[in-house]
Design a protein around this motif. Structure first.
Motif, short mmCIF file in Angstrom:
data_model
loop_
_atom_site.label_atom_id
_atom_site.label_comp_id
_atom_site.label_asym_id
_atom_site.label_seq_id
_atom_site.Cartn_x
_atom_site.Cartn_y
_atom_site.Cartn_z
N ARG A 78 -0.53 12.57 -1.38
CA ARG A 78 -1.15 12.01 -0.17
C ARG A 78 -2.24 12.94 0.39
O ARG A 78 -2.28 14.10 0.07
CB ARG A 78 -0.07 11.73 0.89
CG ARG A 78 0.78 10.55 0.46
CD ARG A 78 1.86 10.16 1.44
NE ARG A 78 2.75 9.19 0.79
CZ ARG A 78 3.96 8.87 1.16
NH1 ARG A 78 4.47 9.43 2.25
NH2 ARG A 78 4.68 8.00 0.49
N ARG A 79 -3.06 12.37 1.25
CA ARG A 79 -4.18 13.04 1.92
C ARG A 79 -5.18 13.60 0.91
O ARG A 79 -5.79 14.64 1.14
CB ARG A 79 -3.69 14.15 2.87
CG ARG A 79 -2.72 13.66 3.95
CD ARG A 79 -3.23 12.44 4.72
NE ARG A 79 -4.23 12.70 5.74
CZ ARG A 79 -3.98 12.76 7.04
NH1 ARG A 79 -2.75 12.58 7.49
NH2 ARG A 79 -4.96 12.98 7.90
N ARG A 80 -5.34 12.90 -0.19
CA ARG A 80 -6.36 13.26 -1.18
C ARG A 80 -7.35 12.12 -1.37
O ARG A 80 -8.14 12.15 -2.31
CB ARG A 80 -5.70 13.58 -2.52
CG ARG A 80 -4.76 14.74 -2.46
CD ARG A 80 -4.11 14.99 -3.80
NE ARG A 80 -3.07 16.00 -3.64
CZ ARG A 80 -2.55 16.70 -4.63
NH1 ARG A 80 -2.98 16.52 -5.86
NH2 ARG A 80 -1.61 17.60 -4.39
N GLY A 81 -7.25 11.11 -0.53
CA GLY A 81 -8.22 10.03 -0.59
C GLY A 81 -7.84 8.87 -1.49
O GLY A 81 -8.65 7.94 -1.66
N ALA A 84 -5.49 6.42 -1.09
CA ALA A 84 -5.36 5.15 -0.37
C ALA A 84 -6.73 4.65 0.09
O ALA A 84 -7.02 3.45 0.03
CB ALA A 84 -4.42 5.30 0.83
N ALA A 85 -7.58 5.58 0.52
CA ALA A 85 -8.93 5.17 0.94
C ALA A 85 -9.69 4.55 -0.24
O ALA A 85 -10.36 3.53 -0.08
CB ALA A 85 -9.69 6.38 1.49
N ALA A 97 2.45 -0.65 8.88
CA ALA A 97 3.55 0.24 9.26
C ALA A 97 3.02 1.14 10.38
O ALA A 97 1.84 1.49 10.39
CB ALA A 97 3.97 1.08 8.06
N VAL A 143 0.86 -1.20 0.00
CA VAL A 143 0.00 0.00 0.00
C VAL A 143 0.89 1.24 0.00
O VAL A 143 1.64 1.47 0.95
CB VAL A 143 -0.92 0.02 1.24
CG1 VAL A 143 -1.83 1.26 1.20
CG2 VAL A 143 -1.76 -1.25 1.32
N GLY A 144 0.81 2.02 -1.04
CA GLY A 144 1.62 3.24 -1.10
C GLY A 144 1.04 4.26 -2.06
O GLY A 144 0.48 3.90 -3.10
N VAL A 145 1.16 5.50 -1.69
CA VAL A 145 0.71 6.63 -2.52
C VAL A 145 1.89 7.58 -2.67
O VAL A 145 2.65 7.80 -1.70
CB VAL A 145 -0.51 7.33 -1.88
CG1 VAL A 145 -0.85 8.62 -2.62
CG2 VAL A 145 -1.71 6.40 -1.86
N PHE A 191 -4.58 4.95 9.89
CA PHE A 191 -5.33 4.89 8.63
C PHE A 191 -6.20 3.63 8.59
O PHE A 191 -7.40 3.69 8.31
CB PHE A 191 -4.35 4.95 7.46
CG PHE A 191 -4.94 4.59 6.12
CD1 PHE A 191 -5.91 5.39 5.53
CD2 PHE A 191 -4.52 3.45 5.45
CE1 PHE A 191 -6.45 5.05 4.29
CE2 PHE A 191 -5.06 3.11 4.22
CZ PHE A 191 -6.02 3.91 3.64
N TYR A 192 -5.58 2.47 8.89
CA TYR A 192 -6.34 1.22 8.84
C TYR A 192 -7.39 1.16 9.96
O TYR A 192 -8.52 0.72 9.74
CB TYR A 192 -5.40 0.02 8.94
CG TYR A 192 -4.43 -0.06 7.79
CD1 TYR A 192 -4.89 -0.22 6.48
CD2 TYR A 192 -3.05 0.04 7.98
CE1 TYR A 192 -4.01 -0.28 5.42
CE2 TYR A 192 -2.17 -0.02 6.92
CZ TYR A 192 -2.65 -0.18 5.64
OH TYR A 192 -1.78 -0.23 4.58
#
Ligand SMILES: CC(C)(COP(=O)(O)OP(=O)(O)OC[C@H]1O[C@@H](n2cnc3c(N)ncnc32)[C@H](O)[C@@H]1OP(=O)(O)O)[C@@H](O)C(=O)NCCC(=O)NCCS
Length: 177
Positions: free
Chosen positions: A87-90, A92-93, A115, A80-82, A121-122
């Motif tokens: 980041r913080r733009r949704g 990964a969600a 991590a 899982v990586g962005v 986040f999870y």
């Protein structure tokens, strides 16, 4: 935000897999080994694209997790990586939405090794930290993986789980969890 693409490893070009590896090398700041990347192959990938550039990756692969006297079919989330500047733009969600649908539809539970920086986040998505002792089914028998205790998160998907019980993963090269 562009929609997330889902595809089995078999349906991805070598160029896309190369881009995914490069993205994850950057996202993990060089802390992604060949084994780590190999662990992310052989299942369903969620890919986030922006103007033809890969900016996010996650995948779910099948593993067996021993728990409560059963070998549960687990959808194990890997890679899982962005990209740092997206980041913080949704993203990964959105990728996890896609993979959690796969977990709920095809597996007894979801699982992943979080991590430290990603645990919140999870947890915010309903993944729960495993509280009991973790182990691995190694070629030499079941061996405790005490250093992983507390860092394994599960997503219940129909099968009752005792989060204080024992959880044992199947064997693989590299990091077992
Ligand atoms: C973890 C990571 C994948 C998150 O990707 P992202 O696209 O920024 O995540 P999203 O924008 O979808 O975040 C959705 C929500 O999750 C939570 N969240 C995301 N990153 C978080 C963080 N670092 N700390 C706490 N909460 C976080 C927030 O609630 C966020 O919503 P908000 O931005 O409205 O507050 C990204 O930071 C990353 O690639 N990190 C480096 C690699 C890594 O650690 N991967 C995880 C390995 S297990």
């Amino acid at each position: 935000m562009s929609p997330v693409q889902t595809a089995h490893t078999a349906d991805l070009d070598a160029a896309v897999l190369t881009a995914a590896r490069a993205l994850l090398d950057d996202a993990f700041e060089g802390d992604m080994s060949d084994h780590d990347f190999e662990h992310a192959l052989g299942g369903v990938h969620a890919l986030a694209w922006e103007d033809g550039e890969l900016i996010g990756h996650a995948s779910v692969v099948q593993r067996r997790l021993l728990h409560g006297g059963r070998a549960l079919r687990a959808g194990y989330v890997e890679g899982v990586g962005v990209r740092a500047d997206r980041r913080r733009r949704g993203y990964a969600a959105a990728m996890m939405d896609a993979l959690e649908r796969v977990v709920r539809g095809a597996y007894d539970l979801g699982a992943l090794g979080a991590a430290d920086e990603a645990a919140a986040f999870y947890a915010g998505r309903g993944w729960q930290p495993w509280r009991g002792p973790t182990s691995a089914l190694t070629p030499a028998g079941i061996r405790r993986t005490a250093q992983e205790d507390g860092g394994i998160y599960v997503l219940p998907a129909g099968v009752p789980l005792d989060l204080d019980g024992e959880l044992t993963c199947d064997w693989r090269d590299g990091e077992v969890w």
